[in-house]
Design an enzyme around this catalytic site. Structure first.
Site, short mmCIF file in Angstrom:
data_model
loop_
_atom_site.label_atom_id
_atom_site.label_comp_id
_atom_site.label_asym_id
_atom_site.label_seq_id
_atom_site.Cartn_x
_atom_site.Cartn_y
_atom_site.Cartn_z
CB CYS A 180 -44.56 10.59 55.00
SG CYS A 180 -44.60 9.81 53.36
CB CYS A 201 -43.68 11.77 49.27
SG CYS A 201 -45.20 10.82 49.36
CB SER A 202 -45.12 15.02 52.38
OG SER A 202 -45.77 15.12 51.13
CB CYS A 203 -48.32 9.90 53.30
SG CYS A 203 -47.86 9.29 51.65
#
Lengths: 106, 240
Positions: free
Chosen positions: B144, B147-149
Site C-alpha cells: 500500500c 498508507c498501509s491498507c
C-alpha cells in the site's frame, strides 16, 4: 513453520489509537477512505524528513492525523485535548506506583 | 531458508532502530517532567509516566468519551478482536480451501469479498477483497503506497515492515530485490506483479500449492500458508 507469534500491536497506545479510529469510523464520524487519504498525506509529509520504519513513527503519524481531524470537526478541540493531556500527566505524577491512575470527569 | 532469515534481519534491524528511538523519547519525557515532590525517602514513588503519544491518546479518548462520541467498551472489543481473534490463520484457511476445492477457488477468484464473507471474514470498513493467484508465470505481491491498507479480516494487523517507507517505496520500484531480501528467488521467466492496495480494495495473494502435498488435509495445508506468503513476500511451505 514454527515461529514466535508477533503481538498485533507493539505498544498499548498503538492499539488504543487504532481502536479509537476504527470505532469513530464505524459510528459514522468519517468514512475509511476519507481517513486513509488524510493519514496517507501525514505519512507522506513525515516521510520527507526521513524514512519511516513503520513502528512508533507510523502510529505517531496516525495520532497526529486523528488529533487534527477531530480538532477540525470540533469533536475534540485542540485546547481542550491539551488541557486533558496535562491533567493526565499530573495524575500519573501524583498517583503512587501500583494504584490506578484516573482524572476526575464530572 | 537461510536467505529468508537474512532478508528478515534487514527489516528486523529497521524495527530495532525504532525501538531505540522510542526509548529515547521515553527518557526525555520522564526527565523533562515536572517533579511535584521530592522522591528521596518517598516510600511510594509515583506511577511511571507514559510516553507523550500515549498521554495524547488518553487525552483524545477522554475528550471524545466526554462528548459521547466514543464508548470505551467498544474500544476494548475492537482491541480484543484484532489482538486475539483475527489473524493470518483466517487467510490461511481461505488459501487451503482454494487449494483443495476447485469450486471454492473459482468463487474466490470471481468474487472474493462475497466468498470470504460467507466464511465470516468480512471487512469492517466495507472494503472489497480481491484474491490474486500465483502461477508459474506470475508472482503477485501486495503493497500500500498510500498508507498501509491491508486485508484485516484475513491477515489481521500488518507487520511493521509492511508499513515502513522502505517497503512501500521499494515494492513498486524494485520488487525482485525486495523479494530477494525476503529470500524469495523466482525463476527468471516468472513475472512479478505488484498490487497497490487502497482503502477500497485490498488484496490477498493465493500462493502456489507446494509440491508433494497431495495427501494433506485442509488443516495441514493451512499450516503451510504463512502471513508473508499471502502478502507475496514468501512462498507457501517456506519458513516466514
Amino acid at each position: 513453520m514454527s515461529r514466535p507469534k508477533e503481538p498485533a500491536f507493539a505498544e498499548p497506545w498503538h492499539a488504543q489509537i487504532f481502536a479509537l479510529t476504527v470505532h469513530l469510523s464505524e459510528s459514522g464520524r468519517f468514512t475509511w477512505p476519507g481517513w486513509a487519504e488524510r493519514f496517507g498525506a501525514t505519512l507522506a509529509r513525515h516521510g520527507l524528513a526521513r524514512d519511516l520504519d513503520g513502528g512508533d513513527d507510523y502510529f505517531i503519524a496516525w495520532l497526529e492525523t486523528l488529533e487534527t481531524f477531530m480538532a477540525e470537526t470540533g469533536a475534540a478541540p485542540a485546547p481542550e485535548t491539551a488541557e486533558v493531556r496535562a491533567r493526565w500527566e499530573a495524575a500519573y505524577l501524583a498517583t503512587p506506583h501500583g494504584q490506578p491512575v484516573h482524572i476526575d470527569e464530572t | 531458508m537461510q536467505d529468508c532469515r537474512a532478508g528478515q534481519e534487514s527489516f528486523a534491524a529497521l524495527r530495532q532502530g525504532h525501538m531505540d528511538a522510542r526509548v529515547d523519547r521515553w527518557e526525555t519525557s520522564v526527565q523533562s517532567a515536572p517533579m511535584p515532590h521530592d522522591h528521596s525517602g518517598d516510600a511510594h514513588p509515583h506511577s511511571l509516566l507514559p510516553s507523550d503519544p500515549a498521554l495524547r491518546v488518553k487525552a483524545l479518548e477522554t475528550v471524545l468519551v466526554r462528548r459521547g462520541l466514543v464508548d470505551p467498551a467498544a474500544l476494548d472489543a475492537i482491541i480484543d478482536t484484532y489482538e486475539n481473534k483475527i489473524g493470518p490463520k483466517n487467510g490461511a484457511d481461505v488459501v487451503a480451501r482454494a487449494w483443495s476445492d476447485p469450486g471454492f477457488r473459482a468463487d474466490l477468484l470471481a468474487d472474493a469479498t462475497a466468498t470470504v464473507s460467507a466464511l465470516g471474514y468480512y471487512g469492517r470498513q466495507g472494503e472489497h477483497i480481491v484474491a490474486v493467484e500465483n502461477t508459474p508465470e506470475t508472482h503477485n505481491m501486495v503493497v500500500c503506497t498510500l498508507c498501509s491498507c491491508y486485508p484485516w479480516p484475513l491477515l489481521g494487523i500488518p507487520p511493521a515492515w509492511y508499513k515502513s517507507d522502505a517497503y512501500r517505496a521499494r515494492a513498486v520500484r524494485e520488487p525482485r530485490k525486495v523479494l530477494a531480501d525476503f529470500g524469495v528467488a523466482l525463476p527468471p521467466d516468472t513475472a512479478v506483479r505488484v498490487w497497490d492496495s487502497t482503502a477500497e480494495v485490498r488484496y490477498l495473494v493465493i500462493p502456489m500449492r507446494p509440491e508433494g502435498t497431495d495427501g494433506l488435509s485442509r488443516e495441514e495445508l493451512a499450516a503451510l500458508v504463512s502471513r508473508d506468503s499471502m502478502i507475496g513476500t514468501a512462498l507457501a511451505g517456506a519458513a516466514a
